[in-house]
Write a protein that holds these residues in place. Structure first.
Motif: not given
Length: 304
Positions: A50, A54, A61-64, A71, A75
């Motif tokens: 992940g 990215r 990050w929140r769109d992984l 996410w 992170w």
């Protein structure tokens, strides 16, 4: 949602960068949650893939994708590995293995590249000095390594690679930082440990650099370390030396044939910038941005 089976990301190659053989090499080097308080680590491979996804795709990050799990977990793991120097330790071990088998070409090229800092990375206070972020100052960095150059706010990666373009050392500094002044720091960052007993090797056979690194201080440094210097002399330095006559000293030795090998450092930068989060800096902290560079450096050596 893409399912996860037996620690693999559904068998989707788009979400996987590490081969099974590559992962088997680095998995024992990763931190373990055994004996620690709190929840055990989520599957390391899922989370690390992940992090790679990215940085490779340049997304928030929140769109992984859900295939990598929450996410926030990805992170936090990246932040933790950035602070404790996990990727630097793995990089050092991979270098040690390569050196033990004679796989490092000690004709080293040094250069720097500027990367534009996105507005998401520039909303913190920043120092504009030339101090860089290295593996030795990860715990207490004194700068976010964002500076203002002609192209605007930017970050510079100072890089030393071997004769085949593989990374030996990398330092993050502000965009307006001088290449020549950072040269001793980059050279000092080269340290390849031994697999057995003995001191780490930190002295290349030859160092190649462009005209930006041509200074008396840098040449004296390499001469003192008995390292062959292949750095061309700029026109203004040549004119100044000739104007002084005998007081200007002798012309510098320059091996134009060996200098052709400096192209590998440019090719190395092109390889790093295939990851969009390295080509453009989105990370607020130099610590986490540099960790992305270190992760790619490990992957480059794993592919050899």
């Amino acid at each position: 949602m893409i399912g996860v089976r037996a620690g693999r990301l559904g068998g989707v190659s788009r979400f996987e960068v590490f081969t099974d053989e590559q992962w088997a090499r680095i998995e024992p080097m990763l931190p373990s949650s055994d004996g620690q308080r709190g929840r055990p680590f989520r599957n390391h491979r899922q989370v690390v893939e992940g992090i790679v996804y990215r940085y490779r795709c340049g997304i928030a990050w929140r769109d992984l994708p859900p295939a990598f799990g929450p996410w926030q977990t990805v992170w936090k793991r990246h932040r933790r590995f950035s602070r404790d120097g996990t990727w630097d330790r793995i990089h050092a071990l991979l270098l040690a293995e390569a050196d033990a088998s004679g796989g490092i070409d000690w004709t080293v090229s040094v250069d720097a590249t500027i990367n534009r800092a996105h507005q998401h990375a520039t909303n913190l206070s920043r120092a504009t000095g030339t101090q860089g972020i290295t593996g030795n100052c990860l715990r207490n960095p004194t700068t976010n390594a964002v500076g203002r150059s002609r192209g605007g706010l930017s970050t510079k990666i100072h890089h030393a690679c071997d004769g085949k373009g593989r990374p030996l050392a990398f330092i993050i500094g502000p965009g307006q930082g001088s290449d020549s002044r950072m040269f001793p720091v980059v050279l000092a960052a080269i340290s390849v440990p031994r697999t057995g007993r003995g001191r780490a090797r930190n002295r290349p056979d030859t160092v190649l650099g462009d005209k930006a690194y041509s200074s008396r201080a840098n040449r004296d440094l390499l001469r003192a370390k008995k390292i062959k210097t292949v750095i061309p002399e700029p026109r203004d330095q040549i004119a100044n030396r000739k104007r002084k006559g005998s007081r200007g000293g002798r012309p510098v030795d320059f091996d134009s044939e060996t200098y052709k090998g400096r192209a590998v450092v440019e090719q190395s930068f092109n390889l790093f910038k295939q990851w969009r989060c390295i080509a453009t800096r989105y990370d607020k902290l130099a610590l986490t941005y540099r960790a992305g560079v270190a992760l790619y450096a490990c992957l480059i050596w794993l592919r050899q």
